[in-house]
Design an enzyme around this catalytic site. Structure first.
Site, PDB file in Angstrom:
ATOM      1  N   GLU A   1       7.193   4.878   1.773  1.00  0.00           N
ATOM      2  CA  GLU A   1       6.871   5.756   2.914  1.00  0.00           C
ATOM      3  C   GLU A   1       8.096   6.519   3.391  1.00  0.00           C
ATOM      4  O   GLU A   1       9.143   5.920   3.684  1.00  0.00           O
ATOM      5  CB  GLU A   1       6.270   4.928   4.066  1.00  0.00           C
ATOM      6  CG  GLU A   1       5.921   5.835   5.262  1.00  0.00           C
ATOM      7  CD  GLU A   1       4.970   5.223   6.275  1.00  0.00           C
ATOM      8  OE1 GLU A   1       4.473   4.097   6.059  1.00  0.00           O
ATOM      9  OE2 GLU A   1       4.722   5.905   7.297  1.00  0.00           O
TER      10      GLU A   1
ATOM     11  N   SER B   1      -2.411   1.070  10.713  1.00  0.00           N
ATOM     12  CA  SER B   1      -2.426   2.333  11.456  1.00  0.00           C
ATOM     13  C   SER B   1      -3.731   2.473  12.237  1.00  0.00           C
ATOM     14  O   SER B   1      -3.822   3.311  13.135  1.00  0.00           O
ATOM     15  CB  SER B   1      -2.252   3.522  10.509  1.00  0.00           C
ATOM     16  OG  SER B   1      -3.271   3.523   9.532  1.00  0.00           O
TER      17      SER B   1
HETATM   18  O1  KIV Z   1      -1.145   1.372   8.011  1.00  0.00           O
HETATM   19  C1  KIV Z   1      -1.201   2.308   7.214  1.00  0.00           C
HETATM   20  O2  KIV Z   1      -2.041   3.214   7.318  1.00  0.00           O
HETATM   21  C2  KIV Z   1      -0.231   2.336   6.134  1.00  0.00           C
HETATM   22  C3  KIV Z   1      -0.117   3.624   5.370  1.00  0.00           C
HETATM   23  C4  KIV Z   1       0.733   4.547   6.160  1.00  0.00           C
HETATM   24  C5  KIV Z   1       0.418   3.405   4.010  1.00  0.00           C
HETATM   25  O3  KIV Z   1       0.464   1.395   5.910  1.00  0.00           O
END
Ligand code: KIV
Length: 259
Positions: A182, A45
């Site tokens: 998720e 992310s």
């Molecule tokens: O990339 C990320 O931040 C994640 C979280 C949403 C668990 O995979």
């Protein structure tokens, strides 16, 4: 004492909730670690929160290595897990071994996370675990599949729920030490959590997981738009905006620096 995958399982048995947050640089990671977060995820992310992309897909392995190294240098206690970015592990088990090996060797993080639970990936997880690489699974809404799934809640028909449950069980059997759930219905997350020996870490999956994870930029109020299940504990965008405006005004009005 440094947190280990084994410790997370013990906490599940003891009913102690696991706290997890994402980090993308040294400063944020140091604050999270010193505040007692158990698991720090260098999530892909960061493609959106730190690099300005609109999805997680464009972030490269080199970029993940760069961010994961800076996070790792900041952390003394938490378990640090790094996401393998899109198309750095899906081609073959060989590719996944190569990528995960680089992540552990070059950044010092203790584990990797990969998205999905389809049969070829289960084989890959088993092989990674066999060579000594701790793997965290991730099922339900998997953002690397955004062009197929969107950002909608997953698992809300009986068949879809059953498929996610099966994926979680197979990931556990393949040796994953924990699984991110998720954006799935809380009842499904609860069912998976009860069924598995390994801990579940939920995001938008209700209160009955063994732990919770959020994207730190959402928690701090740094993102312009956060998902409906995230909670902002601060409005840092507004605070930074105010601080910067005050600084600019003071410089322009010759109030800073003082004589
Ligand atoms: O990339 C990320 O931040 C994640 C979280 C949403 C668990 O995979």
């Amino acid at each position: 004492m440094a947190v280990t995958p084994r410790q997370l399982s013990q906490w599940k048995q003891q009913g102690r909730s696991i706290t997890a947050l994402t980090a993308w640089d040294f400063a944020i990671a140091q604050i999270l670690d010193r505040a007692g977060v158990d698991l720090i995820l260098v999530g892909d992310s960061l493609a959106m929160t730190a690099l300005g992309y609109t999805t997680t897909l464009p972030v490269t392995l080199e970029e993940m290595l760069y961010h994961a190294s800076s996070v790792r240098r900041a952390v003394d206690r938490a378990l640090v897990v790094c996401d393998l970015p899109f198309m750095s592990y899906q081609e073959s088990t060989q590719q996944a071994l190569h990528t995960a090996g680089r992540v552990l060797k070059e950044t010092g993080v203790q584990a990797v996370k990969i998205e999905g639970g389809y049969p070829a990936l289960i084989e890959t997880v088993a092989r990674l675990v066999q060579v000594g690489i701790p793997v965290m699974g991730h099922v339900g809404l998997t953002p690397q599949s955004v062009h197929q799934l969107g950002y909608r809640q997953q698992g809300n028909s009986p068949e879809a729920g059953k498929r996610i449950l099966t994926e979680a069980i197979e990931l556990e059997q393949a040796g994953a030490f924990a699984i991110v759930l998720e954006h799935i219905p809380p009842e499904l997350a609860s069912q998976i959590t009860q069924k598995l020996q390994i801990p579940t870490v939920g995001i938008g999956a209700g209160p009955h997981c063994d732990g919770q994870v959020l994207v730190t930029a959402d928690v701090l109020g740094l993102t312009e738009k956060k998902p409906p299940f995230a909670k902002a504990y601060l409005n840092l965008r507004a605070d930074i905006d105010q601080a910067v405006r005050t600084y600019c005004a003071e410089v322009r009005e010759h109030q800073f620096p003082e004589a």
